[in-house]
Scaffold this active site. Sequence first.
Site, PDB file in Angstrom:
ATOM      1  CE  LYS A 249       3.883  46.816 -52.077  1.00  0.00           C
ATOM      2  NZ  LYS A 249       4.499  47.882 -51.213  1.00  0.00           N
TER       3      LYS A 249
ATOM      4  CG  ASP B  99       8.967  49.356 -45.770  1.00  0.00           C
ATOM      5  OD1 ASP B  99       7.994  49.519 -46.492  1.00  0.00           O
ATOM      6  OD2 ASP B  99       9.980  48.768 -46.505  1.00  0.00           O
TER       7      ASP B  99
ATOM      8  CE  LYS C  96      19.948  66.405 -28.755  1.00  0.00           C
ATOM      9  NZ  LYS C  96      20.900  67.416 -28.234  1.00  0.00           N
TER      10      LYS C  96
ATOM     11  CG  PHE D 109       8.311  54.084 -58.800  1.00  0.00           C
ATOM     12  CD1 PHE D 109       7.146  54.753 -59.244  1.00  0.00           C
ATOM     13  CD2 PHE D 109       9.583  54.387 -59.327  1.00  0.00           C
ATOM     14  CE1 PHE D 109       6.988  55.519 -60.279  1.00  0.00           C
ATOM     15  CE2 PHE D 109       9.595  55.257 -60.442  1.00  0.00           C
ATOM     16  CZ  PHE D 109       8.422  55.895 -60.980  1.00  0.00           C
TER      17      PHE D 109
ATOM     18  CG  ASN E 160      13.351  57.676 -47.803  1.00  0.00           C
ATOM     19  OD1 ASN E 160      13.680  58.347 -48.946  1.00  0.00           O
ATOM     20  ND2 ASN E 160      12.212  57.116 -47.203  1.00  0.00           N
TER      21      ASN E 160
ATOM     22  CE  LYS F 183       8.880  45.654 -52.679  1.00  0.00           C
ATOM     23  NZ  LYS F 183       9.962  46.479 -52.653  1.00  0.00           N
TER      24      LYS F 183
END
Length: 408
Positions: free
Chosen positions: A350, A288, A298, A332, A219, A346
Amino acid sequence: MDHKNVVIGISGGIAAYKAVEIVSRLKKAGCNVHVIMTQAATRFITPLTLREISGNPVVFDMWTEVTNWNVEHISLATMADVFLIAPATANIIGKMAGGIADDMLSTTVMATTAPVILCPAMNTNMYLHPIVQENIAKLKQLGHQFIDPDSGQLACGTEGPGRLPEPVRIVQQVLGVLSIAGTRPKDKANSNGNLRGKKVLITAGGTREPIDPVRYIGNRSSGKMGYALAEAARDEGAEVLLISGMVDLSCPPGITRVTVETAEEMRQAVLAEFDHCDIVVKAAAVADYRVAEIQPQKIKKTGDTLTLNLVKNPDILKELGQRKAHQYLVGFAAETQELLQHATAKLEGKNLDMLVANDVTMAGAGFQSDTNIVKLLFADGRVEDLPQMSKRELAIQIWQRITAELSI
Ligand code: PMT
């Protein structure tokens, strides 16, 4: 860059003359520049020239009568937002790696906690000598940054790596580090040591989930937000453990860093330390999902489409929320729509004490940017909107809220 303090150490190599342009460019960029020279450097270029260009007294002798305490070595060490050494000879690199402090430059750089950037410049054979390379590796391990020398014809007649890079490149790097580091003395002056005696764990950067030996799912996280949080906690006196994905940032001085690649590695590293921590802030962007079966070779380009089977990764933060005892837990949330609604889910789901929510589609917020725009959500339902500010300033604000919540 107004009011940012750059201390530049000049050691004794022929490239010392290029330091004039570096100082001049930093001044034009709005920095306050202080110069420290080794005795050898004063043989290549005069302190007077650098005094005129920098507009500040130049320090080069440990033993002269002190006329201005503001420019003596401890104050320069604490005042520095960035400490640059250009050119850095084999000698100063060796002294720093060996813990030798026998002149104004080596003592001052040892006393600083600012980010240190070294620009090695020397004869090619010296630069490639195993001892010099070992010293460079040791300093990198300690979190010092290096700007590699350019290759080309050197003053000594040899050809190869060893030439000081163009001043413009060095200045760009310094300004980049300054934009992350913020203004340390101001931060320090405002610091109350509120986190002294506290152990904090911060996660930063993005995880990578391998697909095959050459590819991964990743990411856009640069680590800037998490690293800014780590530095701000350190400046408040905390013992800081930074668990970081693979990012391009050096480990800031005074911080212990563990580098991980996958979400599972991050989970293991976090769980191993969680019980001993007082505060945990999870700024990392954790994948996730991971690939169900990592291919040992490969993957060859065969069909027009390729399907990857993904399986869910453990939610580390959720696990911490279930397990927490005395810890203050901050998460975050990176959202692209309905920020408050998703962030609230969240926070509650959590079992967090605080959540920092950013809409990563906003200009000046989220991934890679030097600034962020966030909402702070607290367990009792309060929501605080913060305007755009540097990640460094935001980090300070987040720690202020945490210490206020904990009444410390
Ligand atoms: O690194 P920068 O370039 O400076 O960018 C900063 C940032 C955008 C990465 C940062 O501000 C941020 O938003 N970090 C959280 C990114 C994220 O993964 O958000 P999320 O909404 O998917 O996850 C929510 C929380 O759960 C996060 O604290 C995350 O660390 C945690 N999580 C998520 C998934 C998972 N499997 N385990 C987790 O612990």
